[in-house]
Scaffold this active site. Structure first.
Site, mmCIF file in Angstrom:
data_model
loop_
_atom_site.group_PDB
_atom_site.id
_atom_site.type_symbol
_atom_site.label_atom_id
_atom_site.label_comp_id
_atom_site.label_asym_id
_atom_site.label_seq_id
_atom_site.Cartn_x
_atom_site.Cartn_y
_atom_site.Cartn_z
ATOM 1 N N HIS A 81 43.305 46.053 40.957
ATOM 2 C CA HIS A 81 42.722 45.656 39.677
ATOM 3 C C HIS A 81 41.347 46.287 39.485
ATOM 4 C CE1 HIS A 81 39.768 43.045 41.625
ATOM 5 N NE2 HIS A 81 40.742 42.712 42.449
ATOM 6 N N GLU A 113 45.964 38.032 46.097
ATOM 7 C CA GLU A 113 45.013 38.371 47.148
ATOM 8 C C GLU A 113 45.050 37.315 48.248
ATOM 9 O OE1 GLU A 113 43.564 40.373 48.968
ATOM 10 O OE2 GLU A 113 41.866 41.110 47.779
#
Length: 201
Positions: A12, A97
């Site tokens: 990202h 994550e």
């Protein structure tokens, strides 16, 4: 593990937490303006560099992202820049994550001040150390390995820095300790194939 497909991986774009060097883990932090610009720029670069591959992956509905806002926004902006429908991708929670547990939201100096023993233990064995109520890279690699086992074809993935490090160890044979310390650049793509990985963009 043996992995016979091509995986185009995108971390990202930059968030305010990234800009402040804060641990965000699974906190749902949106992109900042620089991160949005990175996503658009990368989409244009990938369209120019590997357009036929992008079109094949699109035909196979092979785009998947972590469900956190920063990855979804990166995916949608990049897809729009690649002249694709921004909304045509799927989510997989296994691509989140790793969580830093009680350390999330802190900078590394703050971690050092609040939990010096934990900080020292992480420095000594970054791959296997789990923060209080958090995950280690080893735990993350188990989660990502289970996801890889479900892939039956090439894929385009937007996820997180920790996930990229797990993939380096699982697919590209990078030693665990080295993978844990490898920088994962925002605004570029990492292509895993034939037992290795290389950056584009």
């Amino acid at each position: 593990m043996t992995f016979s497909h091509r995986l185009i991986f995108v971390r990202h774009g930059e968030t305010p937490y990234n800009a402040e060097n804060r641990l965000q883990g699974q906190r749902d932090i949106p992109l900042g303006q620089r991160g949005r610009d990175q996503a658009r720029s990368l989409g244009r670069t990938l369209r120019a560099r590997i357009g036929p591959i992008i079109d094949r992956l699109e035909a196979e509905a092979a785009f998947v992202a972590s469900p956190l806002e920063r990855t979804r926004e990166t995916m949608e902006l990049a897809r729009d820049a690649m002249a694709l429908d921004p909304a045509r991708y799927r989510l997989d929670p296994r691509l989140k994550e790793l969580t830093f547990g009680d350390w999330e939201g802190l900078t590394w100096p703050e971690v050092q001040a609040r939990d010096p023993k934990g900080a020292a233990a992480r420095r000594a064995d970054k791959w296997n150390f789990a923060p209080p109520n958090g995950e280690s890279y080893a735990m993350l690699a188990t989660r990502i390995g289970a996801w890889l086992d479900t892939l039956t074809a090439d894929a385009f993935v937007v996820s997180h820095g920790g996930v990229a490090r797990a993939l380096m160890a699982l697919i590209a044979g990078v030693p665990a300790a080295a993978a844990a310390d490898t920088p994962v650049v925002q605004g570029r793509a990492l292509v895993f194939e034939r037992g290795g990985c290389e950056w584009i963009g």
